[in-house]
Design a protein around this motif. Structure first.
Motif, mmCIF file in Angstrom:
data_model
loop_
_atom_site.group_PDB
_atom_site.id
_atom_site.type_symbol
_atom_site.label_atom_id
_atom_site.label_comp_id
_atom_site.label_asym_id
_atom_site.label_seq_id
_atom_site.Cartn_x
_atom_site.Cartn_y
_atom_site.Cartn_z
ATOM 1 N N LYS A 117 32.835 17.139 -17.241
ATOM 2 C CA LYS A 117 33.069 16.404 -15.856
ATOM 3 C C LYS A 117 33.199 14.940 -16.217
ATOM 4 N N GLY A 118 34.081 14.743 -17.298
ATOM 5 C CA GLY A 118 34.020 13.327 -17.827
ATOM 6 C C GLY A 118 34.048 12.139 -16.640
ATOM 7 N N GLY A 119 34.691 12.424 -15.508
ATOM 8 C CA GLY A 119 34.810 11.584 -14.522
ATOM 9 C C GLY A 119 33.855 11.711 -13.458
ATOM 10 N N THR A 120 32.962 12.285 -13.483
ATOM 11 C CA THR A 120 32.022 12.385 -12.411
ATOM 12 C C THR A 120 30.686 11.355 -12.478
ATOM 13 N N TYR A 121 30.313 10.772 -13.754
ATOM 14 C CA TYR A 121 29.253 10.178 -13.727
ATOM 15 C C TYR A 121 29.578 8.740 -13.799
ATOM 16 N N TRP A 122 29.110 7.914 -12.885
ATOM 17 C CA TRP A 122 29.338 6.614 -12.638
ATOM 18 C C TRP A 122 27.997 5.735 -12.648
ATOM 19 N N PRO A 123 28.078 4.404 -13.052
ATOM 20 C CA PRO A 123 26.907 3.664 -13.130
ATOM 21 C C PRO A 123 26.143 3.678 -11.483
ATOM 22 N N GLY A 124 25.014 4.043 -11.613
ATOM 23 C CA GLY A 124 24.192 3.887 -10.433
ATOM 24 C C GLY A 124 23.801 5.301 -10.030
ATOM 25 N N SER A 125 24.360 6.355 -11.054
ATOM 26 C CA SER A 125 24.167 7.898 -10.853
ATOM 27 C C SER A 125 22.926 8.176 -11.130
ATOM 28 N N VAL A 126 22.010 8.712 -10.233
ATOM 29 C CA VAL A 126 20.731 9.571 -10.667
ATOM 30 C C VAL A 126 21.190 10.915 -10.985
ATOM 31 N N ILE A 127 20.718 11.287 -12.080
ATOM 32 C CA ILE A 127 21.100 12.726 -12.666
ATOM 33 C C ILE A 127 19.653 13.316 -12.715
ATOM 34 N N LEU A 128 19.742 14.698 -12.221
ATOM 35 C CA LEU A 128 18.358 15.448 -12.398
ATOM 36 C C LEU A 128 18.813 16.454 -13.603
ATOM 37 N N ILE A 129 17.953 16.477 -14.701
ATOM 38 C CA ILE A 129 18.210 17.139 -15.845
ATOM 39 C C ILE A 129 17.268 17.906 -16.461
ATOM 40 N N ILE A 130 17.556 19.255 -16.864
ATOM 41 C CA ILE A 130 16.265 19.656 -17.524
ATOM 42 C C ILE A 130 16.214 19.122 -19.131
ATOM 43 N N PRO A 131 15.125 18.554 -19.408
ATOM 44 C CA PRO A 131 15.172 17.950 -20.702
ATOM 45 C C PRO A 131 15.229 19.114 -21.879
ATOM 46 N N ARG A 161 22.015 13.832 -26.193
ATOM 47 C CA ARG A 161 22.882 14.682 -25.630
ATOM 48 C C ARG A 161 22.474 15.517 -24.550
ATOM 49 N N ILE A 162 23.143 15.337 -23.234
ATOM 50 C CA ILE A 162 23.008 16.009 -21.994
ATOM 51 C C ILE A 162 24.027 17.183 -21.864
ATOM 52 N N ALA A 163 23.696 18.451 -22.016
ATOM 53 C CA ALA A 163 24.552 19.271 -21.879
ATOM 54 C C ALA A 163 24.942 19.792 -20.270
ATOM 55 N N GLU A 164 26.116 19.936 -19.975
ATOM 56 C CA GLU A 164 26.325 20.001 -18.832
ATOM 57 C C GLU A 164 25.666 21.210 -17.907
ATOM 58 N N CYS A 165 25.054 22.169 -18.677
ATOM 59 C CA CYS A 165 24.340 23.255 -18.015
ATOM 60 C C CYS A 165 22.772 22.602 -17.529
ATOM 61 N N ASP A 166 22.483 21.800 -18.268
ATOM 62 C CA ASP A 166 21.293 21.042 -18.000
ATOM 63 C C ASP A 166 21.142 20.002 -16.853
ATOM 64 N N CYS A 167 22.392 19.525 -16.294
ATOM 65 C CA CYS A 167 22.436 18.769 -15.171
ATOM 66 C C CYS A 167 22.314 19.549 -13.982
ATOM 67 N N ARG A 168 21.189 19.129 -13.037
ATOM 68 C CA ARG A 168 20.934 20.116 -12.065
ATOM 69 C C ARG A 168 21.376 19.534 -10.569
ATOM 70 N N ALA A 169 21.260 18.100 -10.464
ATOM 71 C CA ALA A 169 21.883 17.508 -9.327
ATOM 72 C C ALA A 169 22.144 15.971 -9.429
ATOM 73 N N ILE A 170 22.870 15.366 -8.788
ATOM 74 C CA ILE A 170 23.297 14.134 -8.896
ATOM 75 C C ILE A 170 23.412 13.514 -7.602
ATOM 76 N N ALA A 171 22.911 12.168 -7.597
ATOM 77 C CA ALA A 171 22.675 11.252 -6.164
ATOM 78 C C ALA A 171 22.947 9.905 -6.530
ATOM 79 N N PRO A 172 23.315 8.988 -5.616
ATOM 80 C CA PRO A 172 23.482 7.646 -5.858
ATOM 81 C C PRO A 172 21.893 7.041 -5.991
ATOM 82 N N SER A 173 21.838 5.929 -6.741
ATOM 83 C CA SER A 173 20.292 5.156 -7.096
ATOM 84 C C SER A 173 20.070 4.582 -5.838
ATOM 85 N N GLN A 174 21.049 4.071 -4.943
ATOM 86 C CA GLN A 174 20.662 3.613 -3.708
ATOM 87 C C GLN A 174 20.516 4.853 -2.477
ATOM 88 N N ARG A 175 19.451 4.581 -2.025
ATOM 89 C CA ARG A 175 19.097 5.712 -0.897
ATOM 90 C C ARG A 175 19.745 5.072 0.626
#
Length: 171
Positions: free
Chosen positions: A127-141, A157-171
């Motif tokens: 998902k090369g276009g999914t990650y933007w500056p300011g994204s908070v990504i929940l990963i499995i280390p 290296r963050i594998a696609e299967c290790d990404c669990r969720a994404i949200a903006p850094s601003q709430r």
């Protein structure tokens, strides 16, 4: 436009133009009506100011709606983020600080490990276009990359299967 950054509602030009046009319209439109039959030039100016005022009001409404939509979407993403964190086992959050290069199979980014305050380059798969500056990504280390008591890898290296969720850094 970065979907991870809340759209601004007010900007200096919009505020200035709203004040100028609003005050002029507030004065000229009633003055034109009070001095009826008014000269053609006064009717033209009052009509233009009234139309400009209506357009500015519509612009404000659109900006407020967009910000409210973003807020609702951010709340939804953070709820999904928290749900994934609670059900995901061992997870950690990383914040994407910048994106250096986007490729079809992923992106080269700079991340900050929120729990440790450590900044480093990383490759995020998929998902090369999914990650933007300011994204908070929940990963499995990845235990193969991070070892207790040893230095961090130069590039994580963050594998696609290790990404669990994404949200903006601003709430």
């Amino acid at each position: 436009m970065n979907p991870m950054i809340r759209p601004s509602v007010a900007s200096t030009p919009l505020i200035v133009w709203s004040a100028v046009v609003g005050l002029c319209a507030l004065y000229l439109v009633p003055a034109t009506v009070a001095n009826w039959p008014a000269p053609a030039w006064l009717i033209t100016i009052a009509s233009v100011l009234f139309v400009a005022f209506v357009l500015l009001v519509l612009r404000w409404i659109a900006k407020v709606r967009r910000a409210r939509t973003w807020d609702a979407n951010a709340q939804r993403l953070w709820q999904q983020f928290e749900d994934a964190r609670l059900t995901g086992g061992t997870t950690t959050a990383v914040t994407v600080l910048s994106v250096q290069e986007v490729q079809p199979t992923g992106a080269w980014v700079t991340i900050n490990w929120d729990q440790f305050g450590y900044t480093q380059p990383a490759w995020i798969e998929g998902k090369g276009g999914t990650y933007w500056p300011g994204s908070v990504i929940l990963i499995i280390p990845d235990p193969m990359q991070v070892h207790i008591g040893q230095p961090w890898p130069p590039t994580y290296r963050i594998a696609e299967c290790d990404c669990r969720a994404i949200a903006p850094s601003q709430r």
